[in-house]
Write an enzyme that holds these catalytic residues in place. Structure first.
Site, mmCIF file in Angstrom:
data_model
loop_
_atom_site.group_PDB
_atom_site.id
_atom_site.type_symbol
_atom_site.label_atom_id
_atom_site.label_comp_id
_atom_site.label_asym_id
_atom_site.label_seq_id
_atom_site.Cartn_x
_atom_site.Cartn_y
_atom_site.Cartn_z
ATOM 1 N N ASP A 102 92.981 73.252 56.359
ATOM 2 C CA ASP A 102 94.212 73.432 55.567
ATOM 3 C C ASP A 102 95.190 74.436 56.142
ATOM 4 O OD1 ASP A 102 92.520 75.688 55.050
ATOM 5 O OD2 ASP A 102 93.839 76.172 53.369
ATOM 6 N N ASP A 145 86.709 73.121 58.067
ATOM 7 C CA ASP A 145 87.135 74.493 57.803
ATOM 8 C C ASP A 145 86.485 74.886 56.453
ATOM 9 O OD1 ASP A 145 88.986 76.770 57.586
ATOM 10 O OD2 ASP A 145 90.003 75.525 56.101
ATOM 11 N N ASP A 173 87.657 77.906 53.835
ATOM 12 C CA ASP A 173 88.565 78.280 52.730
ATOM 13 C C ASP A 173 89.722 77.294 52.603
ATOM 14 O OD1 ASP A 173 87.772 81.090 51.628
ATOM 15 O OD2 ASP A 173 87.450 81.172 53.788
HETATM 16 O O1 LIG Z 1 89.274 79.399 58.504
HETATM 17 P P1 LIG Z 1 88.964 79.575 57.051
HETATM 18 O O2 LIG Z 1 87.533 79.282 56.723
HETATM 19 O O3 LIG Z 1 89.904 78.792 56.176
HETATM 20 O O4 LIG Z 1 89.207 81.120 56.756
HETATM 21 C C1 LIG Z 1 90.539 81.650 56.718
HETATM 22 C C2 LIG Z 1 90.594 82.869 55.846
HETATM 23 O O5 LIG Z 1 89.983 82.490 54.604
HETATM 24 C C3 LIG Z 1 89.808 83.497 53.620
HETATM 25 O O6 LIG Z 1 91.068 83.839 53.067
HETATM 26 C C4 LIG Z 1 91.711 82.777 52.373
HETATM 27 O O7 LIG Z 1 90.903 82.377 51.255
HETATM 28 C C5 LIG Z 1 90.710 83.401 50.243
HETATM 29 C C6 LIG Z 1 89.768 82.846 49.189
HETATM 30 O O8 LIG Z 1 90.261 81.667 48.634
HETATM 31 C C7 LIG Z 1 92.067 83.823 49.671
HETATM 32 O O9 LIG Z 1 91.907 84.832 48.693
HETATM 33 C C8 LIG Z 1 92.970 84.309 50.807
HETATM 34 O O10 LIG Z 1 94.257 84.591 50.310
HETATM 35 C C9 LIG Z 1 93.076 83.235 51.911
HETATM 36 O O11 LIG Z 1 93.804 83.743 53.037
HETATM 37 C C10 LIG Z 1 89.112 84.693 54.197
HETATM 38 O O12 LIG Z 1 89.005 85.697 53.222
HETATM 39 C C11 LIG Z 1 89.846 85.186 55.435
HETATM 40 O O13 LIG Z 1 89.199 86.311 55.948
HETATM 41 C C12 LIG Z 1 89.828 84.050 56.432
HETATM 42 O O14 LIG Z 1 90.439 84.467 57.643
#
Ligand SMILES: O=P(O)(O)OC[C@H]1O[C@H](O[C@H]2O[C@H](CO)[C@@H](O)[C@H](O)[C@H]2O)[C@H](O)[C@@H](O)[C@@H]1O
Length: 371
Positions: free
Chosen positions: A315, A112, A114
């Site tokens: 995560d 993954d 983020d």
């Molecule tokens: O599947 P992933 O790669 O983990 O993506 C899931 C979401 O990740 C991002 O948002 C998350 O991370 C951001 C940066 O650290 C944070 O600001 C936010 O609160 C988290 O939800 C991304 O911006 C989303 O669009 C994704 O869906």
């Protein structure tokens, strides 16, 4: 195609967890869990259906700083943490066990983005992966087939990772790119030939292609509906769209939730799921990160259980679909990245991205010895 005809509520497949302690709510957590025979409930008030509670509990509590002593203590008690670690042991300290499982097999690595490769930060545009992490992922890809499966758009996650050695799937697996020489699924209307950023021929598998216009439309409206809410941010991932509330004052969270819910009532073929301080609007199709792992294993020729051991590191709630596929099919396993106890379909855990990096480096060392 008109996705906008039925004026009932959006279908919700993820029941919102209830955090009774924060809001004193007594609503049953399974209220919106439904199957096809059950009536679709109305989403009239986000307070009464558990979604607001879910928003509050969607990110692990921050550590508390004991000011006078300048030390941080975790809110969970040690006992609960230790009990959780027994259930989901560290993938680093259990590495010998993992290596034993991988004996005579080839590991395939799914990551993954983020919260796994980059730490969670306030601004999604600044979720930058460190050079050291990039080097570790690049090394992993030298020894093992490696893919990133992210909730972000495929282009965005490629821009952030920047490694050509990997396979990429964006929009929670609804946009998968595989090399052109693998033939793709020519009979499948969701598969098309294309070229990548380097001009190489690739196959794109996009099972939610028909939703692109409606996602664009919903994205534009959600931008309008939330523009006066300070801190709210909407992202367009082409096959899904996210509404972030991490930087919104907690007193305004009900407004964010209510506006998103109210707007989605007119889109019965869209559903709302929940990530880390983010509401995600997704098509109602039978597709998720778990399906994407199965698709990649199959199309990359890695699906024989006796020869390959897939590992998925993630995560978030959406990563649970991948953990579950691996657990249910008894092949490989998930590693949950979390510093706080959480129920999971993973088998092992890592505390944070720095431990992910350590684990990946250990994997590379082991890969070198085995090859
Ligand atoms: O599947 P992933 O790669 O983990 O993506 C899931 C979401 O990740 C991002 O948002 C998350 O991370 C951001 C940066 O650290 C944070 O600001 C936010 O609160 C988290 O939800 C991304 O911006 C989303 O669009 C994704 O869906």
């Amino acid at each position: 195609m008109d996705l906008n005809i039925n004026k009932t509520s959006p279908v919700l497949t993820d029941p919102a967890p209830v955090n009774k302690s924060r809001l004193g709510s007594s609503f049953p957590s399974g209220r919106f869990m439904m199957n096809s025979r059950k009536k679709i409930p109305k989403l009239d008030d986000v307070r009464s259906n558990g979604w607001l509670d879910a928003m509050i509990s969607s990110s692990p509590p921050r550590k508390r700083l004991v000011k006078d002593f300048n030390i941080e203590i975790a809110p969970e008690d040690d006992f609960a943490q230790r009990a959780w670690m027994l259930k989901y042991p560290s993938a680093i300290t259990s590495f010998a066990h993992i290596a034993a499982q991988a004996k005579d097999k080839k590991i395939a690595v799914f990551l993954d983005y983020d919260g796994t490769l980059s730490p969670i930060v306030d601004d999604p545009d600044r979720a930058i992966m460190s050079d050291a992490m990039r080097a570790a992922v690049k090394d992993v890809a030298k020894y093992f087939p490696t893919a990133i499966i992210s909730g972000r758009s495929r282009d965005k996650v490629y821009e952030l990772v920047g490694l050509t050695e990997l396979y990429y799937a964006g929009s929670h697996g609804m946009d998968i790119m595989t090399p052109g020489h693998l033939n793709g699924s020519p009979e499948d209307p969701n598969s098309v030939k294309s070229t990548d950023q380097q001009g190489e021929e690739v196959n794109l598998f996009q099972p939610a292609k028909e939703f692109i216009p409606v996602i664009e439309e919903v994205y534009n409206t959600l931008v309008e509906l939330t523009k006066c809410i300070k801190g709210a941010k909407v992202e367009n991932h082409k096959f899904c769209t996210s509404v972030h509330y991490r930087n919104v004052d907690e007193k305004d969270w009900p407004i964010v939730a209510q506006r998103v819910h109210d707007h989605l009532k007119q889109y019965p073929r869209l559903r709302l799921t929940h990530g880390r301080k983010v509401l995600e609007v997704r098509p109602v199709i039978e597709w998720n990160k778990g399906k994407a792992v199965e698709f990649l294993l199959e199309s990359l020729g890695l699906s024989n259980n006796d020869d390959f051991l897939p590992i998925f590191i993630g995560d978030d709630k959406t990563d649970e679909d991948a953990f579950k596929v691996l657990r249910d099919s008894n092949r490989g396993f998930g590693i949950l990245v979390s510093s706080v106890p959480k129920e999971s379909n993973a088998f092992y855990s890592l505390r944070d991205p720095s431990e992910v990096k350590k684990f990946l480096k250990t994997l590379v060392k082991w890969g070198k010895m085995e090859n």
